[in-house]
Design a protein around this motif. Structure first.
Motif, short mmCIF file in Angstrom:
data_model
loop_
_atom_site.label_atom_id
_atom_site.label_comp_id
_atom_site.label_asym_id
_atom_site.label_seq_id
_atom_site.Cartn_x
_atom_site.Cartn_y
_atom_site.Cartn_z
N ASP A 420 2.91 5.95 -5.10
CA ASP A 420 4.01 5.47 -4.28
C ASP A 420 4.05 3.95 -4.33
OD1 ASP A 420 1.72 4.91 -2.89
OD2 ASP A 420 2.39 5.74 -0.98
N GLU A 421 4.86 3.35 -3.46
CA GLU A 421 4.98 1.89 -3.49
C GLU A 421 3.68 1.19 -3.14
OE1 GLU A 421 8.30 -0.22 -1.80
OE2 GLU A 421 9.62 1.49 -2.14
N SER A 422 2.90 1.78 -2.25
CA SER A 422 1.61 1.18 -1.92
C SER A 422 0.70 1.16 -3.15
CB SER A 422 0.94 1.96 -0.79
OG SER A 422 1.70 1.86 0.41
N GLY A 423 0.72 2.25 -3.90
CA GLY A 423 -0.07 2.29 -5.13
C GLY A 423 0.43 1.30 -6.16
N LEU A 424 1.77 1.12 -6.21
CA LEU A 424 2.35 0.16 -7.14
C LEU A 424 1.90 -1.26 -6.79
CD1 LEU A 424 4.36 -0.46 -9.46
CD2 LEU A 424 6.15 -0.59 -7.71
N ARG A 425 1.92 -1.58 -5.51
CA ARG A 425 1.50 -2.92 -5.09
C ARG A 425 0.01 -3.16 -5.35
NH1 ARG A 425 5.11 -1.76 -0.74
NH2 ARG A 425 3.37 -0.99 0.52
N ALA A 426 -0.78 -2.10 -5.24
CA ALA A 426 -2.23 -2.26 -5.43
C ALA A 426 -2.62 -2.29 -6.90
CB ALA A 426 -2.97 -1.12 -4.72
N ALA A 427 -1.75 -1.82 -7.77
CA ALA A 427 -2.09 -1.75 -9.19
C ALA A 427 -1.99 -3.12 -9.85
CB ALA A 427 -1.16 -0.76 -9.89
N SER A 428 -2.63 -3.22 -10.99
CA SER A 428 -2.61 -4.46 -11.75
C SER A 428 -1.59 -4.34 -12.87
CB SER A 428 -4.01 -4.75 -12.32
OG SER A 428 -3.99 -5.90 -13.15
N TRP A 429 -0.48 -5.05 -12.74
CA TRP A 429 0.56 -5.01 -13.75
C TRP A 429 1.40 -6.28 -13.65
CZ3 TRP A 429 5.74 -4.99 -12.21
CH2 TRP A 429 5.97 -4.73 -10.85
N GLN A 430 2.10 -6.62 -14.71
CA GLN A 430 2.96 -7.79 -14.71
C GLN A 430 4.40 -7.46 -15.09
OE1 GLN A 430 2.19 -10.83 -13.58
NE2 GLN A 430 0.20 -9.92 -13.05
N SER A 431 4.56 -6.46 -15.95
CA SER A 431 5.90 -6.10 -16.41
C SER A 431 6.09 -4.60 -16.27
CB SER A 431 6.10 -6.52 -17.86
OG SER A 431 7.37 -6.15 -18.33
N ALA A 432 7.31 -4.20 -15.88
CA ALA A 432 7.60 -2.77 -15.69
C ALA A 432 9.03 -2.48 -16.12
CB ALA A 432 7.38 -2.38 -14.23
N ILE A 433 9.26 -1.21 -16.40
CA ILE A 433 10.62 -0.70 -16.61
C ILE A 433 10.96 0.16 -15.39
CG2 ILE A 433 12.13 0.76 -18.00
CD1 ILE A 433 11.36 -1.85 -19.36
N LEU A 434 12.03 -0.21 -14.71
CA LEU A 434 12.49 0.52 -13.54
C LEU A 434 13.72 1.33 -13.91
CD1 LEU A 434 12.77 1.18 -10.46
CD2 LEU A 434 14.03 -0.98 -10.26
N VAL A 435 13.71 2.63 -13.58
CA VAL A 435 14.85 3.50 -13.83
C VAL A 435 15.35 4.01 -12.48
CG1 VAL A 435 15.72 5.51 -15.06
CG2 VAL A 435 13.81 4.20 -16.01
N VAL A 436 16.65 3.86 -12.26
CA VAL A 436 17.27 4.26 -10.99
C VAL A 436 18.31 5.33 -11.27
CG1 VAL A 436 18.66 3.52 -9.02
CG2 VAL A 436 16.89 2.01 -9.93
N ASP A 437 18.22 6.45 -10.55
CA ASP A 437 19.23 7.50 -10.63
C ASP A 437 20.40 7.07 -9.75
OD1 ASP A 437 20.79 9.74 -10.74
OD2 ASP A 437 19.20 11.15 -10.22
N ASP A 438 21.30 6.29 -10.33
CA ASP A 438 22.40 5.70 -9.57
C ASP A 438 23.31 6.76 -8.98
OD1 ASP A 438 23.71 2.86 -9.17
OD2 ASP A 438 25.36 4.22 -9.69
N ARG A 479 14.31 -4.31 -16.32
CA ARG A 479 12.96 -4.84 -16.54
C ARG A 479 12.55 -5.60 -15.28
NH1 ARG A 479 9.79 -5.13 -20.63
NH2 ARG A 479 11.45 -4.71 -22.14
N VAL A 480 11.33 -5.33 -14.84
CA VAL A 480 10.81 -5.94 -13.62
C VAL A 480 9.69 -6.90 -13.98
CG1 VAL A 480 9.76 -5.51 -11.36
CG2 VAL A 480 11.37 -3.86 -12.31
N GLN A 481 9.78 -8.10 -13.48
CA GLN A 481 8.69 -9.07 -13.59
C GLN A 481 8.06 -9.23 -12.22
OE1 GLN A 481 7.55 -10.26 -16.42
NE2 GLN A 481 9.18 -9.22 -17.56
N ARG A 482 6.76 -8.98 -12.16
CA ARG A 482 6.09 -8.98 -10.88
C ARG A 482 6.07 -10.38 -10.27
NH1 ARG A 482 0.46 -5.84 -9.51
NH2 ARG A 482 0.75 -5.82 -7.23
N GLY A 483 6.19 -10.42 -8.94
CA GLY A 483 6.12 -11.68 -8.23
C GLY A 483 7.37 -11.91 -7.41
N PRO A 484 7.36 -12.91 -6.54
CA PRO A 484 8.54 -13.21 -5.71
C PRO A 484 9.74 -13.51 -6.59
CG PRO A 484 6.61 -14.43 -4.96
CD PRO A 484 6.24 -13.83 -6.28
#
Length: 605
Positions: A420-438, A479-484
């Motif tokens: 879930d989102e808590s696991g995502l925040r706790a994981a170590s990553w810098q770049s992600a692909i986000l897919v949204v079922d619009d 594409r998601v870049q981690r950080g503010p």
């Protein structure tokens, strides 16, 4: 009827179900059950553990294939038919047994239940076996039948909470069926009942450790428990899913059986009736949103022996079996069409096609993006999308917290897996692909949802959208870049609404609005095929529109409307689907919708 007819029908239906199981696109719930089978446990937040444990062995033996996933359901459905046939043969004769077997093979709803990797086929087998063992124990007091009953009830409890419904059938049996009334005083009966309840132990242990998530979902969160008239439609729904002719024939046979001397078959009738009445009563108060027409399937199987006894020596048996077979054909064709002609089936909406279709093509679009940058994390906006992408891409995605996850009892499970989102925040990553079922988002929720992503996951870069050919399924890819993320580093999608087409004398008007938060929609194009028919460049002179989100800041301000005025006499003959495409200053391009125009006759879609 000869056994040859039964076995020919059995082989043909088996081949059809195996073929469908091998090619039918994956259903959303099937994908999540597969995810559970990859992480075996004593229980899950949506269901007991039995289904996951049933799916795991064939997947381990035969590999990652749809047929391997669905094999337990196919086998369970066919074994149930053989069990029912053996019951009728034992208590009447082979001719009636063959009729019962053929009818059980061909009932329309059984064609779907006997193919999909959902708990219902195995649950039905367990409930039928338990019911027949209980009926046999009434006249044969050997311990073996009580042990079979206990084992099958334990298996039913391990598969689904709906195992509880069979107790209503059992209660009617030992209250209304004369030979069964002695079970009130039979200690073996009560001991077998207690042993059957042992199937609840793993589920209780799992739930007790986690504040009872499965119990809360099945008993509280999923159901409002308020009376609604929609539940009164159940007899009509059941007549459709078992075929109207078979529905009426079973009702007639039950009435006729009041004069027969087949106590075992009467016992099956009492259990089946109790189960049907229980589902009817519960249906008037339970969840109306999700499909449940398949729930009473075990009840109809228990009622078929009564019908088989009545028609086995009648010429009408051939008409009845033929009519049932004809009713099964549309189900077979519908399931096959989702494989062979998916664009056609999606027009029937989410209950038929949308939860099966579109994900394989989407995965094909996402895979190169993941391969281009090894180590990229995959994120989905809801559990159904996440499970489907996991199946097709073999990459475990994180899933954003969403009301849809909660409504289906899966949010807690995602948290247990740290996906879930808590696991995502706790994981170590810098770049992600986000897919949204619009297409799964309500129109009013789209802007607040996309705006929230900046704070929840980081900076967003638009990569495109994936649209199914029939235009009912839309997915946005980022594409998601981690950080503010500042407003400028967090792209937002073009949001829009296409208004109903306006028809005036000799004039057709197509309009709407298109906006982009912290951006500007530059133009909207009206296309017919690959040809641009007209372009509306949005500017301060454009139509004034007030979108439903006052806080949205679009570069066009209130002049965010678009409008096309088309001379009706100049429209091509025949019905033509025109596409609306918006382009923004940052290079984003989005499909806004489709209108079907034909001369002066216009139909919006």
């Amino acid at each position: 009827m000869s056994r040859t007819v039964f076995w020919i029908t059995f082989v043909l239906v088996t081949l059809i179900r195996v073929m469908l199981a091998a090619v039918l696109p994956l259903f959303g719930d099937e994908a999540f059950y597969w995810q559970e089978s990859q992480r075996l446990a004593a229980g899950y937040s949506d269901l007991p553990a039995g289904m996951a444990w049933l799916l795991a062995p064939p997947m381990a033996i035969f590999g990652h294939h749809l047929l391997a996933l669905r094999l337990p359901s196919v086998v369970a459905g066919l074994v149930t038919v053989l069990l029912l046939r053996a019951f009728v043969r034992q208590h009447h004769d082979e001719a009636a047994a063959n009729v019962a077997g053929v009818l059980a093979l061909l009932v329309p709803i059984g064609q779907a239940v006997g193919v999909l990797a959902i708990p219902d086929a195995a649950l039905t087998l367990a409930l039928i076996a338990a019911s027949l063992a209980l009926i046999r124990a009434i006249s044969d007091r050997r311990w073996r039948y009580w042990l079979v009953f206990a084992l099958m009830m334990a298996l039913a409890w391990l598969l689904h909470w709906r195992a509880a419904m069979i107790y209503f059938g059992g209660l009617l049996l030992i209250s209304a069926h004369g030979p069964a009334r002695r079970l009130w005083q039979d200690p073996r009966h009560w001991l077998a009942q207690l042993l059957g309840l042992l199937g609840l132990v793993p589920t209780i242990v799992f739930n007790a450790a986690l504040d009872w998530p499965s119990v809360r979902f099945q008993a509280v969160d999923r159901h409002e428990w308020g009376f609604h008239l929609g539940g009164l439609q159940m007899p009509l729904e059941q007549a459709l899913v078992v075929s109207p002719i078979l529905f009426l024939a079973v009702c007639w046979a039950i009435w006729q059986q009041r004069r027969t001397v087949a106590p075992a078959v009467r016992g099956a009738i009492w259990i089946g009736l109790g189960l049907l009445l229980a589902y009817f009563a519960i249906g008037c108060f339970a969840d109306q949103e999700r499909t449940r027409v398949h729930w009473p399937w075990p009840a109809w199987l228990l009622l078929l022996p009564a019908l088989a006894l009545q028609v086995s020596r009648s010429r009408w048996r051939w008409w009845l079996m033929g009519a049932t077979a004809v009713s099964a054909v549309p189900v077979w064709l519908g399931l096959w069409a989702m494989h062979a002609a998916p664009d056609y089936t999606q027009q029937f909406g989410k209950r038929f096609g949308a939860n099966f279709l579109g994900y394989a093509g989407l995965a094909g679009r996402v895979r190169p993006l993941l391969d281009a940058q090894p180590g990229t994390v995959l994120i989905a906006d809801n559990f159904l999308l996440g499970a489907q992408l996991d199946w097709y891409l073999q990459q475990r995605p994180y899933v954003l917290d969403a009301p849809r996850n909660q409504e289906h009892g899966r949010q807690v499970q995602l948290g247990i897996w740290n996906l879930d989102e808590s696991g995502l925040r706790a994981a170590s990553w810098q770049s992600a692909i986000l897919v949204v079922d619009d297409s799964a988002l309500f129109a009013a929720d789209r802007f607040p949802f996309y705006q929230s992503l900046c704070a929840r996951v980081g900076g967003l870069q638009w990569l495109g959208e994936h649209i199914e050919a029939d235009t009912q399924r839309q997915f946005t890819i980022w594409r998601v870049q981690r950080g503010p993320a500042s407003a400028t580093a967090c792209a937002q999608p073009i949001l829009s609404q296409v208004f109903p087409v306006e028809v005036r004398p000799d004039l057709v008007i197509v309009g709407g609005y298109a906006v982009q938060h912290h951006g500007r929609v530059a133009a909207v194009e009206l296309r017919l095929g690959d040809r641009v028919i007209a372009t509306d460049h949005l500017d301060p002179a454009g139509p004034v529109i007030e979108p439903p989100w006052p806080e949205l800041q679009d570069g066009n301000g209130e002049h965010s409307g678009f409008r096309f005025e088309l001379a009706a006499h100049a429209l091509p003959s025949g019905a033509n689907a025109y596409q609306l495409i918006a382009r923004s200053d940052d290079g984003q391009q989005r499909w806004l919708g489709e209108v079907v125009l034909t001369g002066a006759m216009v139909q919006g879609r």
